[in-house]
Design an enzyme around this catalytic site. Sequence first.
Site, mmCIF file in Angstrom:
data_model
loop_
_atom_site.group_PDB
_atom_site.id
_atom_site.type_symbol
_atom_site.label_atom_id
_atom_site.label_comp_id
_atom_site.label_asym_id
_atom_site.label_seq_id
_atom_site.Cartn_x
_atom_site.Cartn_y
_atom_site.Cartn_z
ATOM 1 N N GLU A 271 6.283 4.535 56.614
ATOM 2 C CA GLU A 271 5.396 5.503 57.252
ATOM 3 C C GLU A 271 5.007 5.151 58.686
ATOM 4 O O GLU A 271 3.842 5.268 59.060
ATOM 5 C CB GLU A 271 4.136 5.638 56.396
ATOM 6 C CG GLU A 271 3.255 4.364 56.286
ATOM 7 C CD GLU A 271 3.640 3.401 55.167
ATOM 8 O OE1 GLU A 271 4.813 3.410 54.750
ATOM 9 O OE2 GLU A 271 2.757 2.630 54.726
ATOM 10 N N HIS A 295 5.767 11.497 50.266
ATOM 11 C CA HIS A 295 5.055 10.218 50.176
ATOM 12 C C HIS A 295 4.739 9.665 51.573
ATOM 13 O O HIS A 295 3.588 9.333 51.872
ATOM 14 C CB HIS A 295 5.918 9.238 49.368
ATOM 15 C CG HIS A 295 5.318 7.881 49.210
ATOM 16 N ND1 HIS A 295 4.578 7.519 48.111
ATOM 17 C CD2 HIS A 295 5.334 6.792 50.015
ATOM 18 C CE1 HIS A 295 4.167 6.270 48.243
ATOM 19 N NE2 HIS A 295 4.613 5.798 49.401
ATOM 20 N N GLU A 296 5.749 9.608 52.420
ATOM 21 C CA GLU A 296 5.526 9.037 53.765
ATOM 22 C C GLU A 296 4.575 9.926 54.576
ATOM 23 O O GLU A 296 3.739 9.426 55.329
ATOM 24 C CB GLU A 296 6.859 8.820 54.498
ATOM 25 C CG GLU A 296 7.887 7.956 53.754
ATOM 26 C CD GLU A 296 7.343 6.675 53.146
ATOM 27 O OE1 GLU A 296 6.349 6.128 53.659
ATOM 28 O OE2 GLU A 296 7.900 6.233 52.121
ATOM 29 N N HIS A 299 1.051 9.113 53.692
ATOM 30 C CA HIS A 299 0.530 7.881 54.306
ATOM 31 C C HIS A 299 -0.162 8.155 55.653
ATOM 32 O O HIS A 299 -0.938 7.314 56.123
ATOM 33 C CB HIS A 299 1.656 6.878 54.543
ATOM 34 C CG HIS A 299 1.937 5.960 53.396
ATOM 35 N ND1 HIS A 299 0.970 5.194 52.801
ATOM 36 C CD2 HIS A 299 3.101 5.665 52.749
ATOM 37 C CE1 HIS A 299 1.538 4.457 51.831
ATOM 38 N NE2 HIS A 299 2.820 4.739 51.776
ATOM 39 N N GLU A 318 -1.071 2.543 48.557
ATOM 40 C CA GLU A 318 0.045 3.136 47.803
ATOM 41 C C GLU A 318 -0.412 4.009 46.629
ATOM 42 O O GLU A 318 0.195 5.048 46.370
ATOM 43 C CB GLU A 318 1.014 2.038 47.330
ATOM 44 C CG GLU A 318 1.699 1.288 48.483
ATOM 45 C CD GLU A 318 2.529 2.175 49.416
ATOM 46 O OE1 GLU A 318 2.853 3.322 49.045
ATOM 47 O OE2 GLU A 318 2.851 1.704 50.528
ATOM 48 N N ASP A 375 6.037 -10.199 50.353
ATOM 49 C CA ASP A 375 7.335 -9.618 49.978
ATOM 50 C C ASP A 375 7.672 -9.945 48.523
ATOM 51 O O ASP A 375 8.310 -9.159 47.829
ATOM 52 C CB ASP A 375 8.456 -10.148 50.871
ATOM 53 C CG ASP A 375 8.402 -9.525 52.261
ATOM 54 O OD1 ASP A 375 7.970 -8.361 52.380
ATOM 55 O OD2 ASP A 375 8.783 -10.209 53.230
ATOM 56 N N TYR A 383 1.556 0.942 43.151
ATOM 57 C CA TYR A 383 1.879 2.368 43.181
ATOM 58 C C TYR A 383 1.461 3.038 41.883
ATOM 59 O O TYR A 383 0.728 4.025 41.877
ATOM 60 C CB TYR A 383 3.392 2.572 43.346
ATOM 61 C CG TYR A 383 3.963 2.123 44.670
ATOM 62 C CD1 TYR A 383 4.178 0.774 44.931
ATOM 63 C CD2 TYR A 383 4.305 3.033 45.657
ATOM 64 C CE1 TYR A 383 4.710 0.352 46.137
ATOM 65 C CE2 TYR A 383 4.840 2.622 46.871
ATOM 66 C CZ TYR A 383 5.049 1.290 47.097
ATOM 67 O OH TYR A 383 5.564 0.889 48.291
HETATM 68 N N1 BES Z 1 5.046 1.561 52.885
HETATM 69 C C1 BES Z 1 6.025 1.659 51.878
HETATM 70 C C2 BES Z 1 7.174 0.716 52.082
HETATM 71 C C3 BES Z 1 6.785 -0.749 52.167
HETATM 72 C C4 BES Z 1 5.806 -1.272 51.352
HETATM 73 C C5 BES Z 1 7.426 -1.571 53.050
HETATM 74 C C6 BES Z 1 5.467 -2.624 51.455
HETATM 75 C C7 BES Z 1 7.101 -2.910 53.142
HETATM 76 C C8 BES Z 1 6.114 -3.441 52.348
HETATM 77 C C9 BES Z 1 6.563 3.080 51.744
HETATM 78 O O1 BES Z 1 5.607 4.061 51.967
HETATM 79 C C10 BES Z 1 7.032 3.283 50.336
HETATM 80 O O2 BES Z 1 6.228 3.123 49.459
HETATM 81 N N2 BES Z 1 8.277 3.662 50.134
HETATM 82 C C11 BES Z 1 8.820 3.954 48.832
HETATM 83 C C12 BES Z 1 8.767 5.437 48.617
HETATM 84 C C13 BES Z 1 8.446 5.890 47.226
HETATM 85 C C14 BES Z 1 7.273 5.233 46.560
HETATM 86 C C15 BES Z 1 8.331 7.398 47.154
HETATM 87 C C16 BES Z 1 10.241 3.429 48.821
HETATM 88 O O3 BES Z 1 10.623 2.744 49.790
HETATM 89 O O4 BES Z 1 10.974 3.631 47.883
HETATM 90 ZN ZN ZN Z 2 4.157 4.070 50.339
#
Ligand code: BES
Ligand code: ZN
Length: 617
Positions: A271, A295-296, A299, A318, A375, A383
């Site tokens: 996002e 989703h994005e 955010h 999340e 990480d 989520y």
């Molecule tokens: N912000 C996250 C991705 C992220 C989280 C990157 C933690 C690094 C550290 C992003 O919004 C996300 O949650 N993406 C999901 C989308 C899904 C839940 C709809 C993905 O990457 O799959």
């Molecule tokens: Zn997210």
Amino acid sequence: MAPVNDPSSFSALSKCITRHLNLRFHVDFDSRVIKGKVALTVEILEDKYASLILDTKDLKISKVTANGQEAKFSLGPQHSFKGSPLEISLPFELSRGQHVIIEVTYETSPKASALQWLTPEQTAGKKHPYLFSQCQATHCRTMVPCQDTPSVKHTYYAQVSVPKELVALMSAVRDGQEPDPQDSSRSVFRFRQPVPMPSYLIAIVVGALESREIGPRSRVWSEKELVDLGAYEFAETEAMLKIAEDLAGPYVWGQYDLLVLPPSFPYGGMENPCLTFATPTLLAGDRSLSNVIAHEISHSWTGNLVTNKTWEHFWLNEGHTVYLERMIGSRLVSEQFRQFKAIGGWKELQESVKTFGANNPLTNLVPNLTEVDTDEAFSSVPYEKGFAFLYHLEELMGGPEVFMGFVKSYIQMFAYSSATTEDWKNYLYTYFKDKVDILNKVDWDGWMHTPGMPPVKPQYDTTLADACIALCQKWIKAKEADLKSFSEADIKQLSSHQVIEFLALLLLENPIPLSHVKRMQEVYNLNAIKNSEIKLRWLRVCVRAKWEEAVPLALKMATEQGRMKFTRPLFREVYNFEKYREEAVNTFLKHKSGMHPVTAMLTAKDLKLDQAKSTGL
Ligand code: BES
Ligand code: ZN
């Protein structure tokens, strides 16, 4: 509000707040280095203030000044994932309320974990190199020395010099472009981000990028080969933005663009303000994976406007974002669809709890991240436990309309700042002051501070899930003699969402016999399906049934794209198939140098290749 310690940052305790960053980047593809200068405008919060600490990781610092005067600095010892604190001694003393401009001249490392440098061969066009960043959660410090904590918010301005055949974009509003006055082979791109945001939302991409308009405030950016596909896939963007504004309040970031990255981008979406980054694996051709965009977009309110104060409160980002994403799904498709996605989410949560172990403290909604690499803590828990918690409260407080009222008000209350779970809970009690009796019955500790599955399973409408459950049960119970009874018609009536759900259900069960998987291929021809979410689950089902022919397909998918949600489980699945363990490891080692640094690090751990490192040898 009491100051909060951020266990993921060295700078968080310091009694000062960064208000603005002025960035100058010189992007050098030959040495895979960004030569940077950053001027931080810092507000001082205590008297007799004479030294400050910034986060850095793998940075070469050459000079530091404070209000133009040279300042002494030293890099502290290197922590394995947090990096090194940069301690700056100011040549003067400051008092509470004063501002100081700290300028740091530095260079990034070619192995900076925020950056992936791609060769022309790794791009769609094959002609030009490509660079992208991914700072969330704690990688910004490998790109910019800063207070790398989501508890601090600042605006930024940036000037980026790149080879003139290339285009630079950032998580900000574009503010013009001109030839580099210092080098005629280069251009300078300028950006401004006037809305205060945390460091993890700083983002940059440099490549042979083109774009197409898809809405009044939106363009799709990518290499030219993918622009039209992206424009088709993400055509619902403006409709989603409008629904989100109706649900959550005005969109404050001006532009909402999308960038389709090369296949090694490690997430589904990110996002970054004004410019969401997206994996090309969303390009299903039928908009069926557009929930990632919902989703994005969400955010923009939960995460970017209201931010988790530390990564221990990541569920605030999340969980609320998944809640909004599914509300958009309810408006755009149907309430039954929201319920169906919620059922799918509960199953994702079950998977994560199974993978981590039901007693693992990382399955707490609010985990303790002292000495934990964010990480490695990442999973579906924030989520889906977060979503289930909010849905549970929605049920208790009187339904979606009522609870959305709270979410919108929470967003207004904490807009432009960062919040903890405690702040959120206090506000929930304030907002529902007439329903305190009901709130007092909630098992707060069970939901927030206990590992494993939640204390309550919410009730969801199963209308759309029933067909998936029935088909899954039919396959599980089938004897050899029953295999004839399956036919193409079984999945003809199912949407791609339902096929995903059917396969996800199978994955939660014991592996089905090889004869069954082969029959499934015969009647459904799932090998021919391009939808990445279906393909992932199908290949996992096949490898788990020890179908040898699926192994090369699984390893192909694991390596030809690098979204961690796909690549890591596929490698793990093949690794668990004893006969092909070595092949999984060898395939990984062969591809490692072209992989994203974080994906490579985590996959190595999954494949138990980091023993030497973790035992300190
Ligand atoms: N912000 C996250 C991705 C992220 C989280 C990157 C933690 C690094 C550290 C992003 O919004 C996300 O949650 N993406 C999901 C989308 C899904 C839940 C709809 C993905 O990457 O799959
Ligand atoms: Zn997210």
